[in-house]
Motif scaffolding. Structure first.
Motif, PDB file in Angstrom:
ATOM      1  N   SER A  41       0.824  -1.138   0.007  1.00 28.36           N
ATOM      2  CA  SER A  41      -0.102  -0.284  -0.112  1.00 28.36           C
ATOM      3  C   SER A  41       0.855   1.451   0.406  1.00 28.36           C
ATOM      4  O   SER A  41       0.575   2.189  -0.364  1.00 28.36           O
ATOM      5  CB  SER A  41      -1.085   0.151   1.111  1.00 28.36           C
ATOM      6  N   GLU A  83      -7.210   0.567  -0.320  1.00 21.61           N
ATOM      7  CA  GLU A  83      -7.620  -0.597  -0.202  1.00 21.61           C
ATOM      8  C   GLU A  83      -9.438  -0.725   1.095  1.00 21.61           C
ATOM      9  O   GLU A  83     -10.199  -1.485   1.233  1.00 21.61           O
ATOM     10  CB  GLU A  83      -6.487  -2.037   1.220  1.00 21.61           C
ATOM     11  N   ASP A 160      -5.718  -1.002  -4.950  1.00 15.92           N
ATOM     12  CA  ASP A 160      -5.474  -2.236  -3.221  1.00 15.92           C
ATOM     13  C   ASP A 160      -6.311  -2.947  -2.925  1.00 15.92           C
ATOM     14  O   ASP A 160      -7.728  -2.387  -2.341  1.00 15.92           O
ATOM     15  CB  ASP A 160      -5.224  -0.801  -2.920  1.00 15.92           C
ATOM     16  N   GLU A 161      -5.904  -3.806  -2.482  1.00 16.88           N
ATOM     17  CA  GLU A 161      -6.507  -5.279  -2.135  1.00 16.88           C
ATOM     18  C   GLU A 161      -8.184  -5.137  -2.390  1.00 16.88           C
ATOM     19  O   GLU A 161      -9.588  -4.623  -1.442  1.00 16.88           O
ATOM     20  CB  GLU A 161      -6.925  -5.422  -0.832  1.00 16.88           C
TER      21      GLU A 161
END
Ligand SMILES: Nc1ncnc2c1ncn2[C@@H]1O[C@H](COP(=O)(O)OP(=O)(O)OP(=O)(O)O)[C@@H](O)[C@H]1O
Ligand SMILES: [Mg+2]
Lengths: 235, 290
Positions: A41, A83, A160-161
């Motif tokens: 991240s 995320e 991000d994720e």
């Protein structure tokens, strides 16, 4: 198009990125894998100008962008889907999308087009357009976060994720969106814990360990070589 | 002890009128806090500068409305410059840094006003001198007008926040400054713009208050203090809460002055503040986080 060379980033006194190098070509989907806390991240935040690297180079389309204000990078073609999604909870779905639409050089017709496009891909957002962002379910918020990034007409999305905490059906939808963006020639730098998904949708994959990129291979190579995956990710 | 109903009603009108001017000052303060986490201890001094700018303009032109407009514009531009030069570089630092910075600005502005306009009070001539019968009192229309104008300015700003691109920019930046910048919103300029709006609102209060209490170089501290209490009671950064708290506290003070002297009635606001801090430290209108 996006090149990181020997990037170092600190949070206060803790040295998080110890010289990260990677690159993404136009229209390419690149996976970034690694265990918790290795700095994935932070790598994305550094690219987006949200933390300033203390050393190394971040280049976008040949231009050094380290130290450039995030809003300028957003206008230059970088988009970030964090995320934790970071939906503007008190803004409506429509207003969340509009945050990316009021930028220099936009026409009313183009705005309409972009909105129609995401509403076609995400009918649920069209249904909920007047509802506060904070009232959406986790999966819907993830859709909105991606749709909001698409409003910027980015050349690359830092994702991000996106499947974290989602039900399998939603994971399938995210996979479709990634494929769709890929077809539209939008580059994606994808951080994920879901290894099969990443190997599936990516062209190439980087694996990080403790602030460094330790391994680099095409997704096809990694699909055939589970030992590497096991060594770095323990799965 | 019994208090006649007409006195209670008169104090209700007084409380509402005082409350609306206070709400106008507090709105700017809470807005600035809400968007950049800065408690602007120079806010009352922007009220004072607005008052003087208005007084000077009236002296030159004799036109109250023009003075109101000029004061708002001049102080808004001044506020923008102040923010861009002194607060922008401090963004995200320890709150103590910005408290010291705005406190320093407050001192400089006061000394400037003393040097420029001297120590004596200036009274602004009201644009409306009529009165109406409120029970046994001749009540000035101008006081009612200030309440209506304050409400109109706050209402206008509220509409501005709800509709259109800049309203979305401000609300998005208030909720998540980092995500807003990643979405291409020019956050440093949104901060400057909001500070300018808050300063303009403060200047408007200064001009509106001029005919009631006069303008003096040291009036700022009192405004800052009262607005600060309102902002804390209303919930830091909560616009609706601040407006409600301003009216609530002003009404309580007005009622208290029926039984004690007005000077003693001021204590009411401190009592409300202390009770709020004890029982609902995040303000009356923000749910206490669990
Ligand atoms: N704001 C911050 N201040 C200080 N340290 C931080 C901050 N954000 C992250 N860190 C630390 O930096 C390291 C890398 O964090 P980062 O979020 O980049 O990891 P990650 O690879 O994304 O992990 P995850 O898979 O859990 O999301 C971690 O040790 C984390 O504790
Ligand atoms: Mg992470």
């Amino acid at each position: 198009m996006l090149t990181l060379t020997e990037v170092h980033t600190y949070y206060g006194k803790s040295h998080i990125l110890l010289g990260v190098s990677l690159e993404v070509q136009p229209g390419e989907v690149v996976g970034l894998l690694g265990r918790n806390g290795v700095g994935k991240s932070t790598t994305l935040k550094t690219i987006m100008g949200l933390v300033r690297p203390s050393g190394g180079h971040v280049r976008f389309e040949g231009r050094e962008i380290a130290g450039t204000a995030p809003h300028r990078l957003a206008h230059a073609g970088l988009a970030w889907v964090p995320e934790d999604r970071r939906i503007f909870r008190l803004l409506t779905v429509m207003e969340n999308l509009r945050t990316g639409l009021d930028r220099p050089g936009m026409t009313e017709a183009r705005r309409r087009e972009l909105l129609d496009k995401v509403y076609a891909h995400f009918p649920v957002l069209a249904e909920r357009r007047s509802q506060a962002g904070g009232t959406l379910s986790g999966g819907e918020q993830q859709m909105l976060a991606i749709a909001r990034a698409m409003m910027l007409e980015p050349k690359i999305i830092l994702l991000d994720e996106p499947t974290e905490g989602l039900m399998p059906r939603m994971v399938g939808q995210i996979r479709e969106i990634i494929t769709l963006l890929h077809q539209d020639r939008v580059a994606i730098l994808l951080v994920e814990q879901n290894v099969p998904l990443t190997l599936d949708v990516s062209d190439r994959v980087y694996i990080m360990e403790k602030g460094l990129v330790r391994h680099h291979a095409t997704a096809a190579e990694l699909r055939a070589d589970h030992a590497v995956i096991h060594q770095y990710l323990g799965v | 002890m019994s208090i006649p109903l007409d006195q209670i009603l008169i104090q209700t009108v007084n409380g509402l009128v005082n409350g609306m001017i206070l709400a106008l000052v507090a709105s700017g303060l809470t807005l600035i806090f809400g968007i950049m986490d800065v408690v602007n201890f120079a806010h009352g001094d922007l009220v004072m500068l607005g008052g003087f700018t208005g007084a000077v303009t009236i002296a030159a032109t004799g036109n109250f409305w023009l003075a109101l407009l000029v004061a708002v514009l001049v102080i808004a531009v001044f506020g923008a410059a102040l923010q861009a030069t002194t607060l922008r570089p401090l963004l995200g630092r320890d709150p103590l840094t910005t408290i010291l910075a705005t406190f320093g600005i407050s001192l400089v502005l006061q000394k400037y006003a003393l040097w420029q306009w001297g120590p004596s009070a200036r009274r602004i001539q009201e644009p409306l001198t009529g009165q109406f019968q409120l029970f046994y009192l001749q009540y000035p229309w101008y006081r009612v007008l200030t309440a209506v104008l304050s409400a109109a300015i706050i209402g206008g700003f509220w509409l501005f926040l709800r509709h259109g691109k800049y309203g979305i920019w401000i609300r998005a930046t208030m909720q998540d400054r980092i995500m807003a910048s990643a979405m291409g919103i020019p956050v440093p300029w949104v901060h400057t713009g909001v500070f300018a709006i808050g300063a303009g609102m403060a200047a408007a209060s200064g001009v509106l208050f001029g005919p009631l209490g006069g303008v003096t170089q040291n009036m700022g501290l009192d405004f800052t203090l009262r607005a600060f209490i309102v902002v804390v009671v209303g919930g830091m950064g909560n616009l609706g809460g601040s407006i409600f708290a301003a009216i609530l506290i002003s009404l309580l003070e007005a009622y208290a002055s029926l039984v004690v002297s007005p000077a003693q009635a001021v204590i009411v606001s401190f009592v409300v503040l202390i009770l709020t801090l004890l029982f609902r430290p995040t303000g009356l209108f923000v749910p206490t986080p669990k």
